[in-house]
Enzyme design. Structure first.
Site, PDB file in Angstrom:
ATOM      1  N   VAL A  34      16.805  58.778  38.960  1.00  0.00           N
ATOM      2  CA  VAL A  34      16.710  59.716  37.837  1.00  0.00           C
ATOM      3  C   VAL A  34      17.185  59.006  36.578  1.00  0.00           C
ATOM      4  O   VAL A  34      17.904  58.000  36.632  1.00  0.00           O
ATOM      5  CB  VAL A  34      17.575  60.979  38.064  1.00  0.00           C
ATOM      6  CG1 VAL A  34      17.038  61.794  39.233  1.00  0.00           C
ATOM      7  CG2 VAL A  34      19.028  60.606  38.292  1.00  0.00           C
ATOM      8  N   SER A  35      16.784  59.523  35.433  1.00  0.00           N
ATOM      9  CA  SER A  35      17.286  58.997  34.166  1.00  0.00           C
ATOM     10  C   SER A  35      18.666  59.577  33.915  1.00  0.00           C
ATOM     11  O   SER A  35      19.083  60.553  34.552  1.00  0.00           O
ATOM     12  CB  SER A  35      16.340  59.371  33.018  1.00  0.00           C
ATOM     13  OG  SER A  35      16.336  60.780  32.824  1.00  0.00           O
ATOM     14  N   THR A  36      19.369  58.983  32.973  1.00  0.00           N
ATOM     15  CA  THR A  36      20.716  59.473  32.665  1.00  0.00           C
ATOM     16  C   THR A  36      20.683  60.893  32.106  1.00  0.00           C
ATOM     17  O   THR A  36      21.678  61.607  32.178  1.00  0.00           O
ATOM     18  CB  THR A  36      21.390  58.539  31.648  1.00  0.00           C
ATOM     19  OG1 THR A  36      20.508  58.339  30.532  1.00  0.00           O
ATOM     20  CG2 THR A  36      21.704  57.191  32.287  1.00  0.00           C
ATOM     21  N   ASP A  38      18.542  63.235  33.198  1.00  0.00           N
ATOM     22  CA  ASP A  38      17.885  64.124  34.166  1.00  0.00           C
ATOM     23  C   ASP A  38      18.565  64.054  35.531  1.00  0.00           C
ATOM     24  O   ASP A  38      17.916  64.114  36.556  1.00  0.00           O
ATOM     25  CB  ASP A  38      16.402  63.733  34.285  1.00  0.00           C
ATOM     26  CG  ASP A  38      15.609  64.762  35.080  1.00  0.00           C
ATOM     27  OD1 ASP A  38      15.957  65.955  35.020  1.00  0.00           O
ATOM     28  OD2 ASP A  38      14.657  64.368  35.776  1.00  0.00           O
TER      29      ASP A  38
END
Length: 218
Positions: A34-36, A38
């Site tokens: 995941v992105s930071t 999300d």
């Protein structure tokens, strides 16, 4: 002489080009990213993959979780690939393809390596299961898309270079040292060494020597 009867034992099947795996428990490696911004979807990804592995009767041998926005930084994915190379897992499970691959080309390269290693690959969102014949046929389509992506990128590069030339832009490395050619010759004529000229003009000694050699040849 009595005729031997067949044992009636069926040969175990294969999983994505693996050896005979039916007689042993399939070891799954789960990968989530995941992105930071999300991170709230991370538990959902992990839960979905664990439930899927349980339905297939697979043992979870490794679970790699990646958090970060950089496409190139996927250290935990590399750890999972290392586990595959060491034959510590039999199948990789991801929630979605874009969680795994940085591009179509990168995706195909990793899938081809996993196939060579005899390790399966499953992406839940796309229902892509390379442990089945239909899934392996889909992998062949990915190869076509990867070739298409490379061709598109190549065309963009060529078009960009052509546009730059049309607008009079100079391509290649800038001739920063060449701009000092007159000063180099003047300082050398005054008796300064090549090292001192290099230090004063803040250019490499190789560039100084090349400028002076060019003058001698001329």
């Amino acid at each position: 002489m009595p005729v031997k009867q067949g044992s009636g034992i069926r040969k175990p099947g294969k999983v994505f080009g693996q050896g005979q795996k039916t007689a042993k428990t399939i070891r799954a490696g789960l990968y989530s990213r995941v992105s930071t911004q999300d991170q709230q979807t991370l538990p959902m990804q992990n839960r979905t993959m664990r439930e899927y592995a349980a339905r297939r009767g697979w043992t979870i041998a490794m679970q790699a979780k990646e958090v970060g926005s950089g496409a190139a930084q996927r250290q935990r994915r590399e750890e999972l690939m290392l586990a595959a190379r060491r034959r510590e897992i039999d199948v990789v499970v991801v929630w979605r393809l874009d969680r795994w691959g940085r591009s179509v080309t990168d995706l195909l390269a990793t899938l081809q390596e996993l196939e060579h290693l005899g390790v399966g690959f499953v992406s839940l969102t796309e229902a892509l299961d390379l442990t089945t014949p239909a899934g392996r046929a889909m992998a062949a389509l990915l190869a076509v898309f990867a070739a298409f992506e490379r061709e598109i990128l190549g065309e963009r590069v060529r078009a960009g270079l052509a546009h730059a030339r049309q607008n009079g832009k100079r391509l290649g490395r800038p001739l920063t040292a060449g701009l000092h050619a007159g000063q180099v010759r003047k300082l050398h004529h005054s008796g300064l060494s090549k090292s001192e000229i290099s230090r004063r003009l803040n250019i490499g000694r190789t560039s100084v020597r090349r400028i002076l050699d060019r003058r001698i040849k001329a």
